[in-house]
Design a protein around this motif. Structure first.
Motif, PDB file in Angstrom:
ATOM      1  N   PHE A  27     -21.783-102.743  -1.983  1.00  0.00           N
ATOM      2  CA  PHE A  27     -20.516-102.094  -1.644  1.00  0.00           C
ATOM      3  C   PHE A  27     -19.839-101.539  -2.893  1.00  0.00           C
ATOM      4  O   PHE A  27     -19.006-100.622  -2.794  1.00  0.00           O
ATOM      5  CB  PHE A  27     -19.590-103.062  -0.905  1.00  0.00           C
ATOM      6  CG  PHE A  27     -18.695-103.886  -1.795  1.00  0.00           C
ATOM      7  CD1 PHE A  27     -17.425-103.453  -2.126  1.00  0.00           C
ATOM      8  CD2 PHE A  27     -19.131-105.104  -2.309  1.00  0.00           C
ATOM      9  CE1 PHE A  27     -16.594-104.201  -2.941  1.00  0.00           C
ATOM     10  CE2 PHE A  27     -18.315-105.862  -3.121  1.00  0.00           C
ATOM     11  CZ  PHE A  27     -17.038-105.418  -3.443  1.00  0.00           C
ATOM     12  N   LEU A  28     -20.185-102.044  -4.071  1.00  0.00           N
ATOM     13  CA  LEU A  28     -19.567-101.546  -5.307  1.00  0.00           C
ATOM     14  C   LEU A  28     -19.999-100.108  -5.611  1.00  0.00           C
ATOM     15  O   LEU A  28     -19.136 -99.234  -5.752  1.00  0.00           O
ATOM     16  CB  LEU A  28     -19.887-102.478  -6.473  1.00  0.00           C
ATOM     17  CG  LEU A  28     -19.252-103.873  -6.410  1.00  0.00           C
ATOM     18  CD1 LEU A  28     -19.750-104.737  -7.568  1.00  0.00           C
ATOM     19  CD2 LEU A  28     -17.726-103.768  -6.457  1.00  0.00           C
ATOM     20  N   GLY A  31     -18.867 -97.848  -2.648  1.00  0.00           N
ATOM     21  CA  GLY A  31     -17.416 -97.663  -2.662  1.00  0.00           C
ATOM     22  C   GLY A  31     -16.973 -96.775  -3.812  1.00  0.00           C
ATOM     23  O   GLY A  31     -16.034 -95.967  -3.670  1.00  0.00           O
ATOM     24  N   TYR A  32     -17.667 -96.891  -4.936  1.00  0.00           N
ATOM     25  CA  TYR A  32     -17.343 -96.081  -6.103  1.00  0.00           C
ATOM     26  C   TYR A  32     -17.538 -94.589  -5.826  1.00  0.00           C
ATOM     27  O   TYR A  32     -16.820 -93.747  -6.382  1.00  0.00           O
ATOM     28  CB  TYR A  32     -18.212 -96.534  -7.279  1.00  0.00           C
ATOM     29  CG  TYR A  32     -18.027 -95.757  -8.548  1.00  0.00           C
ATOM     30  CD1 TYR A  32     -16.807 -95.757  -9.225  1.00  0.00           C
ATOM     31  CD2 TYR A  32     -19.076 -95.035  -9.098  1.00  0.00           C
ATOM     32  CE1 TYR A  32     -16.640 -95.051 -10.405  1.00  0.00           C
ATOM     33  CE2 TYR A  32     -18.931 -94.322 -10.278  1.00  0.00           C
ATOM     34  CZ  TYR A  32     -17.700 -94.329 -10.925  1.00  0.00           C
ATOM     35  OH  TYR A  32     -17.544 -93.620 -12.096  1.00  0.00           O
ATOM     36  N   TYR A  35     -14.177 -93.918  -3.659  1.00  0.00           N
ATOM     37  CA  TYR A  35     -12.918 -94.209  -4.362  1.00  0.00           C
ATOM     38  C   TYR A  35     -13.240 -94.604  -5.806  1.00  0.00           C
ATOM     39  O   TYR A  35     -13.179 -95.782  -6.174  1.00  0.00           O
ATOM     40  CB  TYR A  35     -12.168 -95.335  -3.667  1.00  0.00           C
ATOM     41  CG  TYR A  35     -11.860 -95.074  -2.207  1.00  0.00           C
ATOM     42  CD1 TYR A  35     -10.865 -94.170  -1.832  1.00  0.00           C
ATOM     43  CD2 TYR A  35     -12.562 -95.739  -1.197  1.00  0.00           C
ATOM     44  CE1 TYR A  35     -10.569 -93.931  -0.494  1.00  0.00           C
ATOM     45  CE2 TYR A  35     -12.274 -95.508   0.149  1.00  0.00           C
ATOM     46  CZ  TYR A  35     -11.293 -94.609   0.487  1.00  0.00           C
ATOM     47  OH  TYR A  35     -11.015 -94.378   1.809  1.00  0.00           O
ATOM     48  N   PHE A  38     -10.435 -96.590  -7.937  1.00  0.00           N
ATOM     49  CA  PHE A  38     -10.184 -97.943  -7.444  1.00  0.00           C
ATOM     50  C   PHE A  38     -11.332 -98.878  -7.799  1.00  0.00           C
ATOM     51  O   PHE A  38     -11.124 -99.986  -8.311  1.00  0.00           O
ATOM     52  CB  PHE A  38      -9.971 -97.936  -5.930  1.00  0.00           C
ATOM     53  CG  PHE A  38      -9.859 -99.310  -5.327  1.00  0.00           C
ATOM     54  CD1 PHE A  38      -8.661-100.008  -5.383  1.00  0.00           C
ATOM     55  CD2 PHE A  38     -10.958 -99.913  -4.730  1.00  0.00           C
ATOM     56  CE1 PHE A  38      -8.557-101.282  -4.842  1.00  0.00           C
ATOM     57  CE2 PHE A  38     -10.862-101.187  -4.189  1.00  0.00           C
ATOM     58  CZ  PHE A  38      -9.664-101.881  -4.248  1.00  0.00           C
ATOM     59  N   PHE A  39     -12.580 -98.441  -7.553  1.00  0.00           N
ATOM     60  CA  PHE A  39     -13.712 -99.332  -7.785  1.00  0.00           C
ATOM     61  C   PHE A  39     -14.033 -99.486  -9.270  1.00  0.00           C
ATOM     62  O   PHE A  39     -14.555-100.524  -9.688  1.00  0.00           O
ATOM     63  CB  PHE A  39     -14.936 -98.851  -6.999  1.00  0.00           C
ATOM     64  CG  PHE A  39     -14.923 -99.315  -5.572  1.00  0.00           C
ATOM     65  CD1 PHE A  39     -15.534-100.500  -5.208  1.00  0.00           C
ATOM     66  CD2 PHE A  39     -14.252 -98.596  -4.593  1.00  0.00           C
ATOM     67  CE1 PHE A  39     -15.507-100.957  -3.900  1.00  0.00           C
ATOM     68  CE2 PHE A  39     -14.217 -99.032  -3.275  1.00  0.00           C
ATOM     69  CZ  PHE A  39     -14.836-100.222  -2.924  1.00  0.00           C
ATOM     70  N   ASN A  41     -11.716 -99.703 -11.546  1.00  0.00           N
ATOM     71  CA  ASN A  41     -10.760-100.741 -11.950  1.00  0.00           C
ATOM     72  C   ASN A  41     -11.106-102.098 -11.342  1.00  0.00           C
ATOM     73  O   ASN A  41     -10.908-103.143 -11.974  1.00  0.00           O
ATOM     74  CB  ASN A  41      -9.343-100.337 -11.540  1.00  0.00           C
ATOM     75  CG  ASN A  41      -8.785 -99.220 -12.405  1.00  0.00           C
ATOM     76  OD1 ASN A  41      -8.768 -99.316 -13.627  1.00  0.00           O
ATOM     77  ND2 ASN A  41      -8.347 -98.142 -11.787  1.00  0.00           N
ATOM     78  N   LEU A  42     -11.639-102.093 -10.118  1.00  0.00           N
ATOM     79  CA  LEU A  42     -12.008-103.339  -9.465  1.00  0.00           C
ATOM     80  C   LEU A  42     -13.098-104.068 -10.246  1.00  0.00           C
ATOM     81  O   LEU A  42     -13.004-105.277 -10.485  1.00  0.00           O
ATOM     82  CB  LEU A  42     -12.480-103.067  -8.038  1.00  0.00           C
ATOM     83  CG  LEU A  42     -13.017-104.285  -7.267  1.00  0.00           C
ATOM     84  CD1 LEU A  42     -11.927-105.334  -7.093  1.00  0.00           C
ATOM     85  CD2 LEU A  42     -13.577-103.858  -5.914  1.00  0.00           C
ATOM     86  N   VAL A  43     -14.153-103.351 -10.655  1.00  0.00           N
ATOM     87  CA  VAL A  43     -15.228-104.020 -11.382  1.00  0.00           C
ATOM     88  C   VAL A  43     -14.748-104.500 -12.752  1.00  0.00           C
ATOM     89  O   VAL A  43     -15.231-105.519 -13.256  1.00  0.00           O
ATOM     90  CB  VAL A  43     -16.473-103.117 -11.533  1.00  0.00           C
ATOM     91  CG1 VAL A  43     -17.063-102.796 -10.185  1.00  0.00           C
ATOM     92  CG2 VAL A  43     -16.171-101.861 -12.322  1.00  0.00           C
ATOM     93  N   PHE A  96     -19.836 -97.559 -14.331  1.00  0.00           N
ATOM     94  CA  PHE A  96     -18.735 -96.853 -13.678  1.00  0.00           C
ATOM     95  C   PHE A  96     -17.794 -96.182 -14.675  1.00  0.00           C
ATOM     96  O   PHE A  96     -17.189 -95.160 -14.364  1.00  0.00           O
ATOM     97  CB  PHE A  96     -17.932 -97.814 -12.802  1.00  0.00           C
ATOM     98  CG  PHE A  96     -18.685 -98.325 -11.582  1.00  0.00           C
ATOM     99  CD1 PHE A  96     -20.000 -97.972 -11.349  1.00  0.00           C
ATOM    100  CD2 PHE A  96     -18.080 -99.167 -10.680  1.00  0.00           C
ATOM    101  CE1 PHE A  96     -20.698 -98.432 -10.252  1.00  0.00           C
ATOM    102  CE2 PHE A  96     -18.762 -99.645  -9.562  1.00  0.00           C
ATOM    103  CZ  PHE A  96     -20.076 -99.271  -9.353  1.00  0.00           C
ATOM    104  N   LYS A 101     -21.101 -90.224 -12.556  1.00  0.00           N
ATOM    105  CA  LYS A 101     -20.966 -90.991 -11.309  1.00  0.00           C
ATOM    106  C   LYS A 101     -22.257 -91.069 -10.514  1.00  0.00           C
ATOM    107  O   LYS A 101     -22.654 -92.155 -10.074  1.00  0.00           O
ATOM    108  CB  LYS A 101     -19.849 -90.389 -10.449  1.00  0.00           C
ATOM    109  CG  LYS A 101     -19.595 -91.201  -9.165  1.00  0.00           C
ATOM    110  CD  LYS A 101     -18.317 -90.751  -8.457  1.00  0.00           C
ATOM    111  CE  LYS A 101     -18.449 -89.382  -7.861  1.00  0.00           C
ATOM    112  NZ  LYS A 101     -17.281 -89.024  -7.011  1.00  0.00           N
TER     113      LYS A 101
END
Length: 208
Positions: A27-28, A31-32, A35, A38-39, A41-43, A96, A101
């Motif tokens: 999902f990383l 999802g990247y 978004y 967001f992803f 920063n999430l990782v 990321f 990308k």
């Protein structure tokens, strides 16, 4: 029956929860794609959290022992070295934040799928290729990685030629063969969680 083969039993019985969590990790990169900010920063947050936990357990032996007793989540080799979770998240963070990308998503996705199922390689070809590695594992990784690339090409905005997908699949399989799994403190440098996704992305970036 295939399910009774020693290799299959080992695959199903050896830290299956870790394999399941890694597969969920798809999902990383997916999802990247949708978004990216967001992803990315999430990782970063997930990596810092995992890194902080590792450092803390190194400093607190009792916490470290409690962690290692979680057999379904921890490995003995992580007694004095960073966990696979931290290395996995570091790769995600690096890809990321510092790679194109499309290449980041392709490299990380291929690594995840190949790594989860490579223990099943001996079911097909048990002959050793490298210490602790088999030709069956290499062939399985290449096949699954190439198929994963085709799915990404078909179902996402990613668009690579078949030659690039084949190259990415080859790199994923090759780098997995030369990666190591050891309890030595500095062995994480060539751990598959780092070497495979980052190495694949680096070569693709240079060549494309």
């Amino acid at each position: 029956a295939v399910s009774q083969r020693p290799e299959v039993k080992k695959f199903l019985g050896k830290a299956p929860l870790r394999k399941f969590l890694k597969l969920i990790g798809l999902f990383l990169p997916l999802g990247y794609l949708v978004y990216p900010d967001f992803f990315a920063n999430l990782v970063l947050v997930l990596f810092v959290t995992s890194f902080g936990f590792d450092v803390t357990r190194f400093l607190v032996p009792e916490l470290n022992q409690r962690y290692l007793r979680l057999k379904k989540l921890a490995k003995e080799k992580e007694l004095k070295r960073f966990s696979g979770y931290t290395l996995f998240l570091f790769s995600a963070f690096t890809l990321f934040w510092f790679f194109p990308k499309d290449i980041a998503v392709l490299s990380f996705s291929l690594f995840i799928v190949g790594d989860v199922f490579t223990p099943l390689g001996p079911v097909f070809v048990a002959k050793k290729a490298m210490p602790g590695k088999t030709w069956g594992g290499a062939l399985l990784i290449f096949t699954l990685a190439f198929i994963t690339g085709l799915f990404l090409n078909s179902l996402t905005p990613i668009s690579f030629s078949l030659k690039v997908l084949a190259l990415a699949a080859f790199l994923t399989a090759f780098l997995d063969q030369i990666s190591v799994s050891s309890s030595k403190p500095l062995s994480f440098i060539i751990d598959d969680n780092l070497l495979v996704p980052l190495g694949t992305a680096a070569v693709l970036t240079l060549l494309i």
